[in-house]
Motif scaffolding. Structure first.
Motif, mmCIF file in Angstrom:
data_model
loop_
_atom_site.group_PDB
_atom_site.id
_atom_site.type_symbol
_atom_site.label_atom_id
_atom_site.label_comp_id
_atom_site.label_asym_id
_atom_site.label_seq_id
_atom_site.Cartn_x
_atom_site.Cartn_y
_atom_site.Cartn_z
ATOM 1 N N ARG A 281 0.825 -1.190 0.000
ATOM 2 C CA ARG A 281 0.000 0.000 0.000
ATOM 3 C C ARG A 281 0.865 1.248 0.000
ATOM 4 O O ARG A 281 2.082 1.176 0.197
ATOM 5 C CB ARG A 281 -0.937 -0.032 1.204
ATOM 6 N N SER A 282 0.228 2.378 -0.221
ATOM 7 C CA SER A 282 0.983 3.632 -0.314
ATOM 8 C C SER A 282 1.750 3.923 0.969
ATOM 9 O O SER A 282 2.834 4.506 0.940
ATOM 10 C CB SER A 282 0.035 4.793 -0.635
ATOM 11 N N GLY A 283 1.223 3.482 2.087
ATOM 12 C CA GLY A 283 1.889 3.709 3.363
ATOM 13 C C GLY A 283 2.965 2.692 3.686
ATOM 14 O O GLY A 283 3.677 2.830 4.687
ATOM 15 N N GLY A 284 3.081 1.656 2.841
ATOM 16 C CA GLY A 284 4.151 0.683 3.021
ATOM 17 C C GLY A 284 3.728 -0.668 3.580
ATOM 18 O O GLY A 284 4.528 -1.604 3.594
ATOM 19 N N SER A 285 2.495 -0.782 4.033
ATOM 20 C CA SER A 285 2.064 -2.079 4.548
ATOM 21 C C SER A 285 1.941 -3.067 3.400
ATOM 22 O O SER A 285 1.619 -2.689 2.277
ATOM 23 C CB SER A 285 0.742 -1.954 5.299
ATOM 24 N N THR A 286 2.202 -4.318 3.700
ATOM 25 C CA THR A 286 2.246 -5.344 2.664
ATOM 26 C C THR A 286 1.256 -6.471 2.952
ATOM 27 O O THR A 286 0.806 -6.677 4.088
ATOM 28 C CB THR A 286 3.658 -5.940 2.544
ATOM 29 N N ARG A 287 0.958 -7.195 1.898
ATOM 30 C CA ARG A 287 0.057 -8.336 1.993
ATOM 31 C C ARG A 287 0.516 -9.356 0.979
ATOM 32 O O ARG A 287 0.929 -8.994 -0.132
ATOM 33 C CB ARG A 287 -1.378 -7.880 1.726
ATOM 34 N N TYR A 288 0.420 -10.639 1.347
ATOM 35 C CA TYR A 288 0.935 -11.701 0.490
ATOM 36 C C TYR A 288 -0.040 -12.860 0.363
ATOM 37 O O TYR A 288 -0.870 -13.099 1.260
ATOM 38 C CB TYR A 288 2.246 -12.261 1.069
ATOM 39 N N LEU A 289 0.108 -13.598 -0.711
ATOM 40 C CA LEU A 289 -0.568 -14.870 -0.868
ATOM 41 C C LEU A 289 -0.063 -15.789 0.251
ATOM 42 O O LEU A 289 1.150 -15.941 0.429
ATOM 43 C CB LEU A 289 -0.234 -15.446 -2.241
ATOM 44 N N ASP A 290 -0.969 -16.363 0.988
ATOM 45 C CA ASP A 290 -0.592 -17.146 2.170
ATOM 46 C C ASP A 290 0.377 -18.287 1.851
ATOM 47 O O ASP A 290 1.320 -18.556 2.606
ATOM 48 C CB ASP A 290 -1.840 -17.724 2.839
ATOM 49 N N SER A 291 0.172 -18.926 0.719
ATOM 50 C CA SER A 291 0.935 -20.127 0.405
ATOM 51 C C SER A 291 2.406 -19.838 0.067
ATOM 52 O O SER A 291 3.202 -20.766 -0.061
ATOM 53 C CB SER A 291 0.283 -20.891 -0.740
ATOM 54 N N LEU A 292 2.772 -18.585 -0.057
ATOM 55 C CA LEU A 292 4.168 -18.255 -0.364
ATOM 56 C C LEU A 292 5.086 -18.522 0.824
ATOM 57 O O LEU A 292 6.284 -18.707 0.658
ATOM 58 C CB LEU A 292 4.279 -16.788 -0.770
ATOM 59 N N ASN A 293 4.536 -18.509 2.009
ATOM 60 C CA ASN A 293 5.316 -18.835 3.221
ATOM 61 C C ASN A 293 6.609 -18.028 3.346
ATOM 62 O O ASN A 293 7.669 -18.575 3.683
ATOM 63 C CB ASN A 293 5.629 -20.333 3.255
ATOM 64 N N GLY A 294 6.516 -16.756 3.026
ATOM 65 C CA GLY A 294 7.636 -15.855 3.249
ATOM 66 C C GLY A 294 8.720 -15.870 2.197
ATOM 67 O O GLY A 294 9.763 -15.238 2.368
ATOM 68 N N ARG A 295 8.522 -16.560 1.091
ATOM 69 C CA ARG A 295 9.568 -16.646 0.074
ATOM 70 C C ARG A 295 9.673 -15.382 -0.776
ATOM 71 O O ARG A 295 10.724 -15.104 -1.344
ATOM 72 C CB ARG A 295 9.320 -17.848 -0.846
ATOM 73 N N PHE A 296 8.586 -14.631 -0.899
ATOM 74 C CA PHE A 296 8.568 -13.434 -1.737
ATOM 75 C C PHE A 296 8.503 -12.181 -0.866
ATOM 76 O O PHE A 296 7.879 -12.185 0.204
ATOM 77 C CB PHE A 296 7.352 -13.440 -2.658
ATOM 78 N N THR A 297 9.112 -11.114 -1.353
ATOM 79 C CA THR A 297 9.060 -9.826 -0.666
ATOM 80 C C THR A 297 8.763 -8.730 -1.676
ATOM 81 O O THR A 297 9.447 -8.622 -2.693
ATOM 82 C CB THR A 297 10.383 -9.512 0.035
ATOM 83 N N ILE A 298 7.761 -7.932 -1.373
ATOM 84 C CA ILE A 298 7.409 -6.819 -2.248
ATOM 85 C C ILE A 298 7.896 -5.523 -1.618
ATOM 86 O O ILE A 298 7.904 -5.376 -0.384
ATOM 87 C CB ILE A 298 5.883 -6.760 -2.504
ATOM 88 N N SER A 299 8.330 -4.606 -2.473
ATOM 89 C CA SER A 299 8.761 -3.295 -1.994
ATOM 90 C C SER A 299 8.468 -2.267 -3.080
ATOM 91 O O SER A 299 8.218 -2.624 -4.235
ATOM 92 C CB SER A 299 10.248 -3.304 -1.639
ATOM 93 N N ARG A 300 8.498 -1.011 -2.695
ATOM 94 C CA ARG A 300 8.238 0.044 -3.674
ATOM 95 C C ARG A 300 9.173 1.215 -3.412
ATOM 96 O O ARG A 300 9.586 1.466 -2.275
ATOM 97 C CB ARG A 300 6.777 0.499 -3.631
ATOM 98 N N ASP A 301 9.477 1.924 -4.486
ATOM 99 C CA ASP A 301 10.282 3.150 -4.425
ATOM 100 C C ASP A 301 9.451 4.219 -5.098
ATOM 101 O O ASP A 301 9.398 4.307 -6.327
ATOM 102 C CB ASP A 301 11.614 2.930 -5.141
ATOM 103 N N ASN A 302 8.781 5.025 -4.300
ATOM 104 C CA ASN A 302 7.879 6.031 -4.867
ATOM 105 C C ASN A 302 8.634 7.086 -5.673
ATOM 106 O O ASN A 302 8.103 7.640 -6.628
ATOM 107 C CB ASN A 302 7.068 6.692 -3.760
ATOM 108 N N ALA A 303 9.856 7.370 -5.286
ATOM 109 C CA ALA A 303 10.648 8.355 -6.025
ATOM 110 C C ALA A 303 10.917 7.890 -7.449
ATOM 111 O O ALA A 303 11.027 8.703 -8.373
ATOM 112 C CB ALA A 303 11.960 8.619 -5.304
ATOM 113 N N LYS A 304 11.006 6.582 -7.618
ATOM 114 C CA LYS A 304 11.260 6.017 -8.948
ATOM 115 C C LYS A 304 9.987 5.477 -9.591
ATOM 116 O O LYS A 304 10.052 4.933 -10.698
ATOM 117 C CB LYS A 304 12.292 4.891 -8.845
#
Length: 123
Positions: A52-75
């Protein structure tokens, strides 16, 4: 007109890592939720991860922590770091932007889609 362009897909062996990138142009999406969906052959498109715009994240449960999402608003860019890839991760990965993506994860609520990037994981 906002455009989302993904990069970073490819053919890899199981167990390795890949990082997908999605660059937005034509507008600023800093107030939007950004995320990733994927679609495997013969299957419906499914939610993978969102930030989300504030930085909170949400994932597909079955990924079990293997994936990480991030964003760079400046870019105006969102990333998906995928570790310990499995053959079942094989799919076309789509970048997505939606005003409430992250609060809701339905593909029907997406405002903008990228063209998709293929990720193939061999065993």
């Amino acid at each position: 007109q906002v455009q989302l362009v993904e990069s970073g897909g490819g053919l890899v062996q199981a167990g390795v890592s890949l990082r997908l990138s999605c660059a937005a142009s034509g507008g600023t999406l800093s107030s939007y939720g950004m995320g990733w969906f994927r679609q495997a052959p013969g299957k419906e498109r499914e939610f993978v991860a969102a930030v989300r715009s504030g930085g909170s994240t949400r994932y597909l449960d079955s990924l079990n922590g293997r994936f990480t999402i991030s964003r760079d608003n400046a870019k105006n860019t969102v990333y998906l770091q995928m570790n310990s890839l499995k053959p079942e991760d094989t799919a076309v990965y789509y970048c997505a932007a939606g005003r409430i993506l992250g609060v809701a994860i339905s593909s029907t609520l997406i405002d903008y889609w990228g063209q998709g990037t293929q990720v193939t994981v061999s065993s």
